[in-house]
Scaffold this active site. Structure first.
Site, mmCIF file in Angstrom:
data_model
loop_
_atom_site.group_PDB
_atom_site.id
_atom_site.type_symbol
_atom_site.label_atom_id
_atom_site.label_comp_id
_atom_site.label_asym_id
_atom_site.label_seq_id
_atom_site.Cartn_x
_atom_site.Cartn_y
_atom_site.Cartn_z
ATOM 1 N N ASN A 14 -6.936 -8.519 2.999
ATOM 2 C CA ASN A 14 -7.277 -7.637 4.108
ATOM 3 C C ASN A 14 -6.055 -7.367 4.965
ATOM 4 O OD1 ASN A 14 -10.084 -7.379 3.522
ATOM 5 N ND2 ASN A 14 -10.394 -9.439 4.298
ATOM 6 N N CYS A 15 -6.163 -6.342 5.778
ATOM 7 C CA CYS A 15 -5.101 -5.926 6.684
ATOM 8 C C CYS A 15 -4.611 -7.138 7.491
ATOM 9 C CB CYS A 15 -5.642 -4.853 7.618
ATOM 10 S SG CYS A 15 -4.414 -4.147 8.706
ATOM 11 N N PRO A 16 -3.319 -7.321 7.599
ATOM 12 C CA PRO A 16 -2.224 -6.438 7.236
ATOM 13 C C PRO A 16 -1.553 -6.797 5.911
ATOM 14 C CG PRO A 16 -1.354 -8.122 8.664
ATOM 15 C CD PRO A 16 -2.837 -8.410 8.476
ATOM 16 N N MET A 17 -2.126 -7.716 5.159
ATOM 17 C CA MET A 17 -1.439 -8.243 3.976
ATOM 18 C C MET A 17 -1.122 -7.201 2.891
ATOM 19 S SD MET A 17 -0.644 -11.056 5.085
ATOM 20 C CE MET A 17 0.311 -11.484 3.651
ATOM 21 N N ASP A 41 -9.311 -3.022 0.334
ATOM 22 C CA ASP A 41 -9.612 -2.797 1.748
ATOM 23 C C ASP A 41 -9.688 -1.294 2.027
ATOM 24 O OD1 ASP A 41 -9.735 -2.675 4.494
ATOM 25 O OD2 ASP A 41 -7.867 -3.763 4.854
#
Length: 81
Positions: A14-17, A41
């Protein structure tokens, strides 16, 4: 589209990965290469648009939404200029 690309699979993150991992791999590729990023995502659609606008040597070529193994996957093609 350029057939010379590297693929990065960040499904499940998930954000920000997804952007963090993309930035790291993008730094390693050569100008002219295309990075194909697979993301689960849904927020990545806008995240990648914004990221590509901020990175001077990145061009977001296209984005697509597909079904893989019964799940929605967002694919982003980014070319290094």
């Amino acid at each position: 589209m350029d057939n010379h690309y590297r693929e990065l699979d960040v499904r499940g993150l998930n954000c920000p990965m997804p952007i963090v991992n993309t930035r790291n791999v993008f730094a390693e590729i050569q100008p002219g290469e295309v990075l194909k990023v697979l993301v689960s995502d849904p927020g990545s659609v806008n995240d990648f648009k914004g990221w590509a606008k901020m990175v001077p040597n990145a061009e977001l070529l296209s984005q697509e939404t597909v079904e893989m193994d019964g799940k929605t996957v967002y694919i982003h093609y980014i070319k290094k200029l």
